[in-house]
Design a protein around this motif. Structure first.
Motif, PDB file in Angstrom:
ATOM      1  N   LYS A  62      -9.671  -5.108  -0.967  1.00 21.79           N
ATOM      2  CA  LYS A  62      -8.527  -4.904  -0.066  1.00 21.79           C
ATOM      3  C   LYS A  62      -8.681  -3.562   0.664  1.00 21.79           C
ATOM      4  O   LYS A  62      -8.440  -3.461   1.875  1.00 21.79           O
ATOM      5  CB  LYS A  62      -7.212  -4.941  -0.861  1.00 21.79           C
ATOM      6  CG  LYS A  62      -5.997  -4.906   0.038  1.00 21.79           C
ATOM      7  CD  LYS A  62      -4.712  -5.152  -0.741  1.00 21.79           C
ATOM      8  CE  LYS A  62      -3.496  -4.984   0.167  1.00 21.79           C
ATOM      9  NZ  LYS A  62      -2.232  -5.109  -0.553  1.00 21.79           N
TER      10      LYS A  62
ATOM     11  N   GLN B 218      -5.696  -8.285   6.108  1.00 19.65           N
ATOM     12  CA  GLN B 218      -5.528  -9.342   5.104  1.00 19.65           C
ATOM     13  C   GLN B 218      -6.026 -10.697   5.625  1.00 19.65           C
ATOM     14  O   GLN B 218      -6.704 -11.424   4.936  1.00 19.65           O
ATOM     15  CB  GLN B 218      -4.057  -9.456   4.726  1.00 19.65           C
ATOM     16  CG  GLN B 218      -3.852  -9.990   3.339  1.00 19.65           C
ATOM     17  CD  GLN B 218      -3.027  -9.008   2.503  1.00 19.65           C
ATOM     18  OE1 GLN B 218      -2.365  -8.122   3.038  1.00 19.65           O
ATOM     19  NE2 GLN B 218      -3.081  -9.144   1.204  1.00 19.65           N
TER      20      GLN B 218
ATOM     21  N   GLU C 139      -2.430  -3.749   8.557  1.00 18.21           N
ATOM     22  CA  GLU C 139      -2.403  -4.369   7.225  1.00 18.21           C
ATOM     23  C   GLU C 139      -2.510  -5.886   7.273  1.00 18.21           C
ATOM     24  O   GLU C 139      -3.324  -6.476   6.573  1.00 18.21           O
ATOM     25  CB  GLU C 139      -1.128  -3.978   6.471  1.00 18.21           C
ATOM     26  CG  GLU C 139      -1.205  -2.615   5.857  1.00 18.21           C
ATOM     27  CD  GLU C 139       0.024  -2.295   5.029  1.00 18.21           C
ATOM     28  OE1 GLU C 139       0.731  -3.228   4.589  1.00 18.21           O
ATOM     29  OE2 GLU C 139       0.283  -1.094   4.823  1.00 18.21           O
ATOM     30  N   SER C 140      -1.704  -6.500   8.126  1.00 19.88           N
ATOM     31  CA  SER C 140      -1.707  -7.968   8.145  1.00 19.88           C
ATOM     32  C   SER C 140      -3.023  -8.482   8.711  1.00 19.88           C
ATOM     33  O   SER C 140      -3.584  -9.456   8.218  1.00 19.88           O
ATOM     34  CB  SER C 140      -0.527  -8.498   8.952  1.00 19.88           C
ATOM     35  OG  SER C 140      -0.582  -7.984  10.260  1.00 19.88           O
TER      36      SER C 140
ATOM     37  N   ILE D 162       0.861  -1.186   0.000  1.00 14.54           N
ATOM     38  CA  ILE D 162       0.000   0.000   0.000  1.00 14.54           C
ATOM     39  C   ILE D 162       0.895   1.234   0.000  1.00 14.54           C
ATOM     40  O   ILE D 162       1.887   1.294   0.722  1.00 14.54           O
ATOM     41  CB  ILE D 162      -0.908  -0.003   1.249  1.00 14.54           C
ATOM     42  CG1 ILE D 162      -1.821  -1.235   1.232  1.00 14.54           C
ATOM     43  CG2 ILE D 162      -1.727   1.281   1.332  1.00 14.54           C
ATOM     44  CD1 ILE D 162      -2.696  -1.393   2.468  1.00 14.54           C
TER      45      ILE D 162
ATOM     46  N   LYS E 229      -0.642   1.161   9.466  1.00 13.74           N
ATOM     47  CA  LYS E 229       0.227   0.136   8.853  1.00 13.74           C
ATOM     48  C   LYS E 229       0.147  -1.183   9.612  1.00 13.74           C
ATOM     49  O   LYS E 229       0.169  -2.249   9.020  1.00 13.74           O
ATOM     50  CB  LYS E 229       1.679   0.624   8.836  1.00 13.74           C
ATOM     51  CG  LYS E 229       2.012   1.477   7.631  1.00 13.74           C
ATOM     52  CD  LYS E 229       3.495   1.785   7.638  1.00 13.74           C
ATOM     53  CE  LYS E 229       3.905   2.540   6.389  1.00 13.74           C
ATOM     54  NZ  LYS E 229       5.275   3.063   6.506  1.00 13.74           N
TER      55      LYS E 229
ATOM     56  N   MET F 241      -9.216  -2.779   4.809  1.00 13.02           N
ATOM     57  CA  MET F 241      -8.440  -1.816   5.603  1.00 13.02           C
ATOM     58  C   MET F 241      -9.357  -0.824   6.317  1.00 13.02           C
ATOM     59  O   MET F 241      -9.186  -0.540   7.501  1.00 13.02           O
ATOM     60  CB  MET F 241      -7.455  -1.049   4.702  1.00 13.02           C
ATOM     61  CG  MET F 241      -6.222  -1.813   4.305  1.00 13.02           C
ATOM     62  SD  MET F 241      -5.220  -2.323   5.729  1.00 13.02           S
ATOM     63  CE  MET F 241      -4.668  -0.729   6.361  1.00 13.02           C
TER      64      MET F 241
ATOM     65  N   TYR G 281       1.385   4.970   1.029  1.00 16.05           N
ATOM     66  CA  TYR G 281       0.836   5.968   1.945  1.00 16.05           C
ATOM     67  C   TYR G 281       1.414   7.342   1.637  1.00 16.05           C
ATOM     68  O   TYR G 281       2.596   7.474   1.325  1.00 16.05           O
ATOM     69  CB  TYR G 281       1.160   5.619   3.405  1.00 16.05           C
ATOM     70  CG  TYR G 281       0.461   4.375   3.893  1.00 16.05           C
ATOM     71  CD1 TYR G 281      -0.859   4.434   4.318  1.00 16.05           C
ATOM     72  CD2 TYR G 281       1.119   3.141   3.929  1.00 16.05           C
ATOM     73  CE1 TYR G 281      -1.515   3.292   4.769  1.00 16.05           C
ATOM     74  CE2 TYR G 281       0.474   1.995   4.372  1.00 16.05           C
ATOM     75  CZ  TYR G 281      -0.842   2.079   4.794  1.00 16.05           C
ATOM     76  OH  TYR G 281      -1.487   0.961   5.228  1.00 16.05           O
TER      77      TYR G 281
ATOM     78  N   ILE H 247      -4.194   1.641  -2.797  1.00 17.41           N
ATOM     79  CA  ILE H 247      -4.056   0.185  -2.838  1.00 17.41           C
ATOM     80  C   ILE H 247      -3.490  -0.231  -4.194  1.00 17.41           C
ATOM     81  O   ILE H 247      -2.595  -1.064  -4.283  1.00 17.41           O
ATOM     82  CB  ILE H 247      -5.433  -0.501  -2.641  1.00 17.41           C
ATOM     83  CG1 ILE H 247      -6.095  -0.038  -1.325  1.00 17.41           C
ATOM     84  CG2 ILE H 247      -5.317  -2.015  -2.728  1.00 17.41           C
ATOM     85  CD1 ILE H 247      -5.432  -0.480  -0.069  1.00 17.41           C
TER      86      ILE H 247
END
Lengths: 325, 295
Positions: free
Chosen positions: B31, B83, B79-80, B6, B76, B35, B8, B20
């Motif tokens: 996605k 996902q 993010e994981s 991503i 940030k 987020m 930023y 994205i």
């Protein structure tokens, strides 16, 4: 009791601090374009800082007061007049029932803020009284004032005094040329290096399309975007992107010609590449720019932006202290 | 599926912008949606609004409450999680929107602005049909209402939906925007620019090509219609829209219902699953239409 609108002026509307939390639905914050001057006006009449005021652009309204009211005018240098007699700016004064308030032409600046003790008391919409004309939302029936409107005045929570004034150093100067600081970023990588250089070198003049949605600037040289195979869905012009969010204060350059800075009634998104964003501390300056005022865009970093923001808040603290609020 | 990181960037000191993907796809939209949902679930102090766009998003924040660098780190860090948690399923609605294509009002408007158009000698529909390789206006209308659309962004002005058609990329209808934007667009006009369709929620400026008009209000600050009572903005990101071509008589009939306050668009609840859709789009669209039209 209320205020009767005799003449509405060019573009007079009810504004306040604005509404937050609806930008994701396309409803922008709205609110006073010069938030600092709006706050000063409210402080002078001992209002809450978020009370609703009248934002009077370029040609002020003519208003008949139905009750004795303490008022103050800040922002653009448009002298208030009570039954024709000039009153001071940046100072609270009394208007008696039956008297008429009007404004002189601006000698500097574009928007005067009229605060009345008790605030303009229209209903809240989505948490604010600010007018968003494009969406016919908030303010007085979702629109600018018209002749014949009756504006309700709220009951003052705290007593207001005549003759309250501001420390001179807390009144921001308004010049015909004022630099605008910005944080570069967003899609600036789409511009060629030469174009970026020209953007910062050139003097930009406020064009005729300058309103609460955005300000269009002219007079600088055209800028090129780097050629590329356009990504799917973006549209064919090199200044196009897949439609994305627009920050308040963001600068876009459709077709590389004239930069547009979005303000508090911004369109919330679209398909033009933005190249950076004017810092929050300088957004008030734009609200005071008349057509043909000039600017340079000056790149700053985040630390400088936050420091500028703090400085403004310290100025307001000084005013609060001075007025013993 | 979308492995690129991503990107930023700060929009001044009050917005954090995240891209994205540079190009549009349902995968990029999902996605971004993941987020946005992850950020909203955190209820981070200082965040004023989280705006979802087609393949990007934006966080509006108060830097007096949260330092921009801290906000960036917090986003940030999600993010994981976004996902992993993203099942690519979305509880949403399927909505039928009646459309009078080739209507007199957008026609009158587009004729007034021919000097701003790529092809002053044809109408927006004729031009769109030709550049998309379709034999005539009717073939273009058939393609436009032949597959549903996915609302991938709400904005520009209050309550305006941007829509992405649920067809393979080669069949996406693509048109440029006007050379220079119009100063007028009728309320509830069906527009199209790039690969995106839209419905203009209010009258005003616009640069998208104009194909028709719907009698169904989609934004009303007065909230007089039943389906706008909960929210003055009808559309939400993730809504699935099926356009239904109507004639002038039906348009007038619906308009009467709107004025009586009895109109509501046909709407059904639906759980959209991106993987199932991608596995067999044609079958999946049939299922969606069964859900919409079963009574």
């Amino acid at each position: 009791m209320s205020i009767n609108v005799i003449k509405p002026g060019l573009a007079t509307a009810i504004q306040d601090k604005g509404r937050e939390g609806y930008y994701h639905l396309g409803i922008p914050p709205s609110g006073a374009m010069d938030q600092y001057s709006m706050t000063l006006a409210n402080l002078l009449v001992n209002n809450d800082e978020g009370d609703a005021v009248l934002e009077c652009a370029l040609l002020g309204p003519e208003l008949l007061f139905q009750q004795d009211t303490i008022v103050a005018v800040c922002g653009a240098r448009m002298s208030p007049k009570v039954d024709g007699a000039v009153m001071p700016l940046n100072t609270s004064f009394l208007i008696k029932a039956g008297q008429t308030l009007s404004f002189a032409y601006p000698t500097a600046g574009a928007r005067a803020y009229l605060a009345v003790a008790g605030g303009i008391d229209v209903p809240m919409t989505l948490g604010s009284r600010a007018t968003y004309t494009l969406g016919a939302l908030g303010g007085y029936q979702g629109r600018r004032l018209e002749a014949g409107d009756e504006l309700p005045i709220g009951k003052p929570k705290k007593a207001a005094k005549e003759g309250q004034h501001l420390p001179t150093e807390c009144i921001p100067p308004i010049e015909k040329e004022m630099p605008l600081r910005m944080i570069t970023g967003m899609y600036i990588h789409r511009l060629t290096d030469d174009a970026v250089e020209r953007f910062f070198e050139d003097t930009w003049t406020v064009g005729s399309e300058a309103d609460r949605i955005g300000y269009r600037f002219k007079g600088g040289r055209a800028m090129e975007f780097k050629p590329r195979q356009q990504p799917f869905g973006a549209g064919s012009d090199p200044s196009n992107i897949v439609d994305a969010c627009y920050p308040i204060g963001s600068i876009q350059i459709p077709a590389g010609k004239e930069p547009i800075v979005l303000h508090r009634d911004a369109v919330s998104g679209g398909g033009y590449a933005t190249i950076g964003t004017v810092i929050s501390a300088d957004m008030d300056l734009i609200g005071q720019m008349q057509p043909n005022y000039k600017t340079h865009f000056v790149p700053v970093n985040m630390a400088e932006a936050l420091e500028a923001r703090q400085l403004k808040q310290q100025q307001l603290d000084k005013v609060r202290h001075y007025l013993k609020i | 599926m979308l492995s690129q990181p991503i990107r930023y960037t700060f929009g001044g000191d009050e917005q954090l912008f995240a891209e994205i993907s540079e190009s549009m796809s349902l995968a990029a939209f999902f996605k971004s949606l993941g987020m946005v949902q992850a950020i909203e679930a955190q209820r981070i102090d200082g965040i004023l609004d989280v705006c979802l766009a087609n393949a990007s998003f934006q966080v509006r924040f108060n830097p007096d409450v949260i330092h921009p660098d801290i906000l960036l780190a917090k986003v940030k860090a999600l993010e994981s999680m976004a996902q992993n948690q993203s099942k690519q399923r979305l509880d949403t609605r399927i909505v039928e929107i009646p459309v009078l294509y080739n209507d007199p009002w957008t026609h009158e408007t587009l004729m007034r602005f021919r000097d701003r158009h790529q092809d002053p000698n044809s109408t927006d529909l004729e031009y769109a049909a030709r550049i998309n390789g379709l034999k005539d206006v009717q073939a273009f209308i058939d393609a436009h209402c032949g597959s549903p659309w996915f609302v991938s962004m709400v904005g520009f002005v209050a309550g305006l939906p941007f829509m992405f058609q649920m067809v393979e990329q080669a069949k996406q209808l693509e048109v440029p925007k006007y050379l220079s934007p119009r100063t007028d667009t009728p309320k509830q006009t069906l527009g199209h620019g790039g690969c995106f369709g839209c419905i203009y929620s209010v009258r005003g400026a616009g640069g998208y090509q104009m194909f028709g008009v719907t009698p169904a209000p989609i934004y009303d600050p007065q909230q007089t219609l039943s389906y706008l009572k909960d929210s003055m903005v009808f559309f939400r990101t993730g809504d699935i829209v099926q356009f239904k071509p109507i004639d002038r008589a039906e348009y007038d009939r619906i308009l009467e219902e709107v004025e009586n306050g009895t109109f509501a668009p046909k709407t059904q609840a639906f759980t959209f699953d991106l993987k199932d859709y991608q596995a067999d789009p044609e079958q999946y669209k049939k299922t969606m239409m069964e859900v919409l039209y079963v009574d």
